[in-house]
Structure formats: C-alpha cells, structure tokens
Scaffold this motif. Structure first.
Motif, short mmCIF file in Angstrom:
data_model
loop_
_atom_site.label_atom_id
_atom_site.label_comp_id
_atom_site.label_asym_id
_atom_site.label_seq_id
_atom_site.Cartn_x
_atom_site.Cartn_y
_atom_site.Cartn_z
N LEU A 179 -13.14 18.65 -20.91
CA LEU A 179 -14.24 18.75 -21.87
C LEU A 179 -13.72 19.27 -23.21
CD1 LEU A 179 -17.12 20.13 -19.64
CD2 LEU A 179 -16.82 17.81 -20.52
N GLY A 182 -13.65 23.61 -26.28
CA GLY A 182 -13.41 24.85 -25.56
C GLY A 182 -14.32 25.07 -24.37
N ILE A 183 -14.98 24.01 -23.92
CA ILE A 183 -15.96 24.18 -22.84
C ILE A 183 -15.35 23.94 -21.47
CG2 ILE A 183 -18.15 23.29 -21.90
CD1 ILE A 183 -18.85 22.48 -24.78
N VAL A 232 -14.85 28.79 -25.11
CA VAL A 232 -14.03 29.59 -26.00
C VAL A 232 -14.32 29.07 -27.41
CG1 VAL A 232 -11.69 30.27 -26.62
CG2 VAL A 232 -12.28 29.90 -24.23
N TRP A 264 -29.12 34.40 -12.33
CA TRP A 264 -28.36 33.81 -13.43
C TRP A 264 -27.54 34.86 -14.15
CZ3 TRP A 264 -29.39 35.37 -18.44
CH2 TRP A 264 -30.67 35.91 -18.70
N MET B 1 -37.65 31.87 -15.20
CA MET B 1 -37.17 30.61 -15.76
C MET B 1 -37.20 30.62 -17.30
SD MET B 1 -35.87 28.77 -13.57
CE MET B 1 -35.59 27.12 -14.24
N LYS B 3 -36.51 33.08 -19.25
CA LYS B 3 -35.29 33.75 -19.69
C LYS B 3 -34.11 32.79 -19.61
CE LYS B 3 -35.96 37.67 -17.19
NZ LYS B 3 -35.60 38.95 -16.56
N LEU B 4 -34.13 32.00 -18.52
CA LEU B 4 -33.04 31.07 -18.27
C LEU B 4 -32.97 30.01 -19.37
CD1 LEU B 4 -30.87 30.17 -16.23
CD2 LEU B 4 -32.58 28.68 -15.24
N MET B 7 -31.59 31.32 -22.44
CA MET B 7 -30.15 31.51 -22.35
C MET B 7 -29.42 30.19 -22.60
SD MET B 7 -27.93 32.42 -19.04
CE MET B 7 -27.80 30.71 -18.59
N LEU B 11 -26.89 29.30 -25.67
CA LEU B 11 -25.56 28.81 -25.37
C LEU B 11 -25.31 27.48 -26.08
CD1 LEU B 11 -23.27 29.79 -23.47
CD2 LEU B 11 -24.07 28.09 -21.84
N LEU B 14 -24.82 27.88 -29.83
CA LEU B 14 -23.52 28.48 -30.15
C LEU B 14 -22.37 27.49 -29.98
CD1 LEU B 14 -23.98 32.02 -28.66
CD2 LEU B 14 -23.30 31.52 -31.00
N VAL B 15 -22.45 26.72 -28.90
CA VAL B 15 -21.36 25.79 -28.61
C VAL B 15 -21.37 24.62 -29.59
CG1 VAL B 15 -20.50 24.13 -26.94
CG2 VAL B 15 -21.15 26.42 -26.21
N ALA B 69 -7.28 32.24 -27.56
CA ALA B 69 -7.90 31.79 -28.82
C ALA B 69 -7.00 30.76 -29.51
CB ALA B 69 -8.14 32.99 -29.74
N ARG B 72 -6.99 27.37 -27.67
CA ARG B 72 -8.23 26.65 -27.92
C ARG B 72 -8.10 25.73 -29.14
NH1 ARG B 72 -11.95 24.49 -29.99
NH2 ARG B 72 -14.16 25.02 -30.04
N LYS B 95 -8.54 27.65 -19.08
CA LYS B 95 -9.68 28.29 -19.73
C LYS B 95 -9.97 27.76 -21.12
CE LYS B 95 -12.15 31.07 -19.01
NZ LYS B 95 -13.48 30.95 -18.41
N ALA B 96 -8.96 27.18 -21.79
CA ALA B 96 -9.11 26.92 -23.21
C ALA B 96 -10.04 25.75 -23.54
CB ALA B 96 -7.75 26.68 -23.85
N GLY B 97 -10.36 24.93 -22.56
CA GLY B 97 -11.24 23.80 -22.85
C GLY B 97 -10.65 22.90 -23.92
N ASN B 98 -9.40 22.53 -23.76
CA ASN B 98 -8.71 21.72 -24.75
C ASN B 98 -7.97 20.62 -24.00
OD1 ASN B 98 -7.06 20.67 -26.71
ND2 ASN B 98 -6.48 22.66 -27.58
#
Lengths: 456, 299
Positions: A179, A182-183, A232, A264, B1, B3-4, B7, B11, B14-15, B69, B72, B95-98
């Motif tokens: 993906l 950074g996902i 990230v 959650w 739900m 709250k979910l 969230m 998210l 932000l992404v 960082a 990424r 973890k970097a999603g790259n």
C-alpha cells in the motif's frame, strides 16, 4: 581297407587340433590383411571423427570466446538490472517461511503463598508466574512474504497452566506491504499497538515478567481478532497514527457476541533522534471495549459493562559512545488510566452484581543499562491505584483496603550472542496489605532458527 | 459505533492529506559507504539519508523511529544485504508502507546481490559457529572493484527511478568510473608489497580488503563471529600467532580496542585502526580518501 583308411582319416581329423589353421597359413594371411584393411578403414574413420570433434570443439571454443567477449557487457546489463519481481521474498536463511523457536525456562521462588493484587481482578496471563522450575512458554514463529503484496506471520505458544499444556495462538496475521502513503493494514489476531510493551512478545522484554500495569490492565498482552490500519506520515520526524476494530474477546475486552465489534483502538506516536547518541519515542493510545463480560481472578470475579483504557508511553535510548553494540541506557515508562462503567461481581465473596463506575490507574518506569557488550543491569518500579470501592464490594477482590499495590524489581542479564540470554531478577512485590513478597527469578531465553528482530 | 466512525473519519483525513512533492530523489543508505557512493552518482539530484555512522556496528542497530520516518520517504534504499541489516531493515520495510523500496522492487539495491561473495558457507551452517552469514560475507565495500560495479548498478537504478535526470546519473557514473579506475590502479600499485602479509582481525569485517590486497587473516579476536573477545580466546590467539610474522591487528572504529590492546602488548604487534567506511576517521571524507587512508595506514 577303405574302413581303415576312413578310420585313419577320422583319427587324423579328430587328432588334428587345428585343422583349419593347419590347413591355411595362406588364409590366415588373408584374414590378417582383411583385419588390417578394416583397422585402417576404422582408423581413418576414427581420425575423421576425431577431426570432426576437434573442429567442433574448436568451433565451440570460438563460440565460447565470442560469448565471453560479449558476456561482460551483456552480463553487466543483466546484473545491474534489478532482479525480476520476486514471487516470494526469502529473508532469513534458506527457510521459507522463516521459522523461529523461542525456548524460555525459569526458576521462580516467592516468599508469599498468595499473589492476588488488591483492588484488581487479574486475568490468567497477568497472574504471578509459576513457582519453582518451569518451561515458562515455548514460542514457535513462522513468517514470510506471502507474495509481492502481503506478508504473513504465525506465532504459536505452548504453555503450561495449572499442570495442563495449552496451545495458544499468540499472533496469526497477514499484513500488506504494497500500500502507498505509508499505510499498513494488518488483519487476523495480533498484539495491538497500545503503549509500548503490548505489541512486543515477552521474550524481548528487559525483565523476566511484565510490570503490574500490563498485568492488571492488559492481562500481559491484549491480542484480539480484528483489523488494524496504521500510517507513517510524511513528516520530518517520525509520526505514526493508527487504529483498529476487534472482536472483543481478549482481556480487558471479553464476551464477544454475534457480529458486534467488541473493541476498538486508536494510537498516535512521534519519535526521532537527538544527536547521534539518543533516540526517543512518545505515544498516546486507547482501547475502548464495549459490552464486556470478563472473568478474572480464576473466574471468581466478573466485570460486565464498558471498559475504556488510555495509555501514555515514552522511551529513550542513549548510547554513551554512539555505538549501541557497546553500551546503551534505555529509559522507558507508561502511564495507564482505565475508566469502567458497569457491574462487578465477586462470587468468591458472594457480592452479587454491584454497580461500578470509576477509574483505576497505574504506571511503571524502568531503566536498563548495558555496561558491557554482553552485560546489562536494570531496575523497574510499578504501582497501581484502584478505584473507590462501592459499598457492595467492600471485602471483595476489588477492595484495595487502602493499599496501593507496588513492585520494585532489579535484574542483571548476560547475553552470549544475539540468540541466547541468561537473567537473574529480584522483585519486591507488595500487591496487597500485609503482603511482602520477595521474588527471585532465574531465566534463560534462547532462540533457534530465524534471526530475531531488533525492535525499537 | 459513533466513536468508531469518528475515529475512522479522523484517520482518513490524516492519511489522505497531501504528501509533499519532493523535487529530489530520496535515497536511504544503510551505511556511510553507500551514502557516499550514491552521492557520487546522484550529485545534486538526490537527497541522501544515511542510517548509520562509522562508529556504529550496523548489525546491532535498532529499528529506530527516525529510520522509519526516513524509510517512509525513500525512493531508493541502498544496503549491503546478505543478512547484515536483518535485525532492523525488515521491520522498517514492514512498517514504512513504501512499496517501491521492498526487496526486489525498483527502489531496492542490496549490494551483495550484485557481486561475488566471499566466505559463502559451502557446508552446513550452524549457530555454534557463531553469527555466520550462510549467504556469504556482507562487508563487500572494502574491495574497490565492488564499489565500481555498484556505481553502475546505482546509476542504472537512479535512471530508472528518475528518468528525467538519467543523463546526469550516467555521466556522473562515467566520470566516477574514470577516476575510480585510475585510483584502483594506483592503490594496486601502492598495495603490491602487502601481498602475502599476515594480520589479526577483530571480526571478518576485512575479508574483502584482504582478499583484494592478497593479504591473509591468521586469527580473529572474536572467538566466534558476533561473540566479543574473551581472555581465554585471546590467549589462544597469542599462542597461535607465535612464530608467525604478523604485521598488525586490524580494527574498525566501532570495534572494541580492549582485546586488541592486550594482544598488541603481549605479542608486540601494532594495532592499525582503519577507517572501515567513510567518516571512520578525519581523513576519510569520501570513498576515495577512505581507500587512500586505508592504504596509507597499512604501509
């Protein structure tokens, strides 16, 4: 007479050992000549064949030489280009998947017979360890890239609880690797990103047991079935946010039913370096479990209702010489606050279901100093604060009797190689009024197979 | 739900927030030598993040937040490979999603994939042998011929990633190759008298350097790769080298000098602290000066 002649002739024939040769020296010469002719013919043929072979091999040499002269250029081009998109990515030795086994053995001695934590109902994994010699937990891990877009990992633990061998699925998950932005999406059962310690397996811990906070609030590790999305962010310093939805079946959640999402999580963290010697990370996270029905304290205490947990965590690693392999000092701490709204029932104290709406909290702080490449020493303090006791729960497990449970721990360990560690640990745990538990632990942690990860 | 959903919405916002458009190609170099080489080829068209410095034992690093960082944002990752960075690089990649920089991807160069490796385990590798790398010794950068070869790999890869600056990368590579080939000839000449000389090493960090110069390591201070020197092994080494004409004890900036000092005093052999990589001492400011300095110190 003719008979005699015949006999004589027969005898002569019979006695004559080599009538044909005897008869034909001339023939022999002829045969010899024939053979020689044949040999000559064959020899010439062989010669021809040899010549052919020679010319062929010469041609081949020429071709090879041609190839050789061509190859460096072509070879370079091929070699400098990246390998064709791989089907599978084999990262650790020749195994696919990478297989790792963690062997973990302990000797525990406790001066107190009981380890119940006053004011808290503790799950099975959060209890004090087994006294005496034990093979604590044996962990099997299989992990690999599934293909170019997914990776997978399975961690199975074999543990003994109350004399019975249990097979526990610690983590079984798949995660994306392809993906953008950074996902990462993770699905399956896994240790959620909550605070610092929760997402780590216990064999990577700096102490032989988890601090009181993680035992009381997360039952060791919160690992539930669900999906977690993290990202990230493209910021100059490390920034990661994420969250997940879960079935809600692992303590502090529990009693998942139907298709509901029982819990959650959400988290955010930042981190970076200060100079060449120090790195740091701080984070906030939450676990929100709804409609929980959770049994603890050996199924004597039940909580039903909503349980919301908030965690703040911080960690810093300082290498005095700039080389972490030689010396380093790790500082780490987490603060927990849990807000619970529902009912508690202690069947052991026959309280019946009593309404409960209060907060509990706790914290730990620890430091580990690697003073030589193979030697580390560490100290940790953790403390819990139970909520106010409703009248109906006075005298039950939820009654802390005015005592805030605490534990102070010191450890020293020796790491022969990256794959083996021996540890000695002393803890003073005063987890209930009048309980003064002196705990002594010896531990080995060894790994077979796949190379372990150096998590931050 | 409720709250979910809130969230998930947060998210999502932000992404989805736009990431910066970087004018330059971002290179993540695991070690200073690869950062320096990438600089030679990339010139001013690239931004280089070097994950470690010469004082750090790269194998024992952690997957630090700062590295995550940087990973990424990376368009190209250049590392040694062959398990050298196995403790932390896979975590960063996970973890970097790259996607681009995953192993086998357009943005991944594992240098040891491109050159013939030494110390490849022909027989069964076992951890009782210490921390061996069954795929071969990963410290390939100390043979300048490997550097030359990697310069081509990096130039081609950069051209592929950032086609608009392809000609710059290619011409940088050509000029690097010209000066580097000359430099190798000079070093070969300077180092010719070193052939056959014997040294003691701390770890197998020097295999490629010694192989290139025709030198020989007669002992290691580590009893087994990855296990720090101890008194009994050092005594053994002292016995082993008795009667041999050992020129020096070689150590890298990140290797502990204690054992070397002991042996140096007992056996009356000098310690030579080589730069090992760019930045390993004040003189080694780039790849060329690093090799210059190495040969100077070996004289």
């Amino acid at each position: 007479m003719s008979k005699k002649l015949l006999l004589a002739a027969s005898a002569a024939v019979l006695l004559n050992t080599s009538p044909a040769l005897a008869a034909s020296d001339a023939d022999l010469a002829a045969i010899k000549a024939d053979i020689q002719a044949m040999r000559a013919a064959y020899e010439s043929k062989i010669e021809q064949l040899e010549q052919k072979v020679e010319t062929l091999s010469a041609q081949q040499d020429q071709t090879a030489a041609k190839i050789a002269t061509v190859e460096p250029a072509a070879g370079e081009q091929v070699a400098t280009q990246r390998p064709a998109t791989m089907q599978r990515n084999i990262k650790d030795s020749s195994f696919n998947p990478a297989i790792g086994v963690i062997l973990n053995g302990k000797y525990n001695s406790f001066s107190e017979n009981e380890g119940d934590v006053a004011g808290f109902a503790i799950g099975e994994e959060g209890e004090r360890g087994t006294e005496g010699l034990s093979i604590d937990e044996t962990e099997l891990n299989f992990s690999a890239s599934v293909d170019d877009k997914f990776r997978g990992s399975a961690t199975i633990a074999l543990a003994e609880h109350g004399g019975e061998t249990e097979v526990e699925i610690e983590e079984v998950f798949i995660a994306t690797t392809a993906l953008p932005a950074g996902i990462e999406v993770k699905a399956g059962r896994f240790f959620s990103e909550l605070g610092y310690l929760n997402s780590h397996h216990t064999h990577t811990d700096d102490f032989a047991d988890r601090p009181l906070t993680n035992r009381a609030f997360l039952d060791g590790n919160y690992g539930d079935d669900g999906i977690q999305v993290s990202a990230v962010l493209p910021t100059p310093i490390y920034t990661e946010i994420g969250g997940g939805i879960f079935r809600g079946d692992d303590n502090p959640a529990g009693g998942a039913e139907g298709s509901d999402i029982g819990a959650w999580t959400a988290y955010g963290r930042v981190g970076g370096d200060i100079g060449d010697k120090t790195s740091w990370r701080v984070g906030l996270s939450t676990l929100q479990a709804d409609d929980v029905s959770r049994d603890a304290n050996e199924d004597e205490v039940n909580f039903s209702g909503d349980s919301d947990l908030y965690i703040a965590d911080a960690r810093a690693v300082y290498a005095p010489t700039g080389n972490n392999a030689e010396q380093e000092i790790i500082f780490q701490g987490e603060y927990f606050y849990r807000d619970e709204d529902g009912t508690y029932e202690d069947t052991g104290a026959a309280t019946g279901a009593v309404d409960y709406d209060d907060g509990q909290s706790g914290w730990y702080a620890q430091s580990v100093y690697k003073f030589a490449p193979q030697w580390r020493a560490g100290a940790r303090f953790s403390q819990l604060y139970a909520g106010d006791v409703p009248t109906g729960l006075v005298g039950s497990a939820l009654d802390d009797e005015g005592h805030d449970p605490w534990a102070a721990t010191a450890m020293v360990d020796w790491t022969n190689s990256e794959f083996s560690r021996l540890r000695a640990q002393y803890s003073r745990e005063e987890v209930a009024d009048g309980q003064e538990d002196n705990q002594f632990t010896l531990q080995y942690i060894m790994s077979l197979g796949a190379h372990g990860a150096h998590n931050y | 739900m409720k709250k979910l959903s809130l969230m998930i919405l947060t998210l999502g916002v932000l992404v989805a927030s736009p990431s910066f458009a970087f004018a330059k190609t971002n290179i993540f170099a695991c070690a200073p030598e690869w950062g320096a080489l990438a600089q030679e080829i990339g010139g001013d068209k690239v931004d280089i993040y070097t994950a470690s410095n010469a004082n750090q034992d790269i194998h024992h690093m952690r997957a630090k937040p700062s590295l995550l960082a940087a990973m990424r944002k990376a368009d190209l990752v250049i590392c040694s490979g062959a398990s050298l960075e196995i403790g932390w690089l896979p975590i960063l990649l996970n973890k970097a999603g790259n996607n681009q920089v995953q192993e086998g991807g357009i943005g991944s160069v594992m240098a040891s994939d491109y050159v013939p490796l030494l110390d490849v385990m022909q027989e069964k590798a076992d951890r009782s042998m210490g921390h061996v790398h069954p795929e071969g010794n990963p410290h390939i950068h100390l043979d300048p011929n490997n550097i030359l070869f990697l310069s081509k790999v990096i130039a081609e890869r950069l051209s592929e990633i950032d086609a608009s600056n392809s000609s710059a990368y290619q011409s940088n590579q050509v000029s690097f190759e010209n000066s580097w080939t000359q430099a190798i000839a000079q070093w070969d000449n300077e180092g010719s008298h070193l052939k056959g000389q014997q040294v003691v090493v701390y770890h197998k960090s020097w295999t490629y350097l010694l192989n290139w110069l025709g030198m020989e390591a007669v002992a290691s201070l580590e009893p087994k790769p990855g296990i720090p020197p101890n008194a009994s092994h050092l005594k053994q080494v002292l016995q082993d080298i008795e009667g041999k004409n050992v020129k020096a004890i070689l150590i890298a900036p990140f290797e502990n000098e204690k054992g070397a000092k002991w042996l140096s005093e007992k056996a009356n052999i000098p310690i030579i602290k080589l730069p090992f990589t760019v930045g390993g001492n004040a003189q080694s400011t780039d790849l060329k000066t690093m090799f210059d300095d190495t040969l100077q110190r070996l004289k």
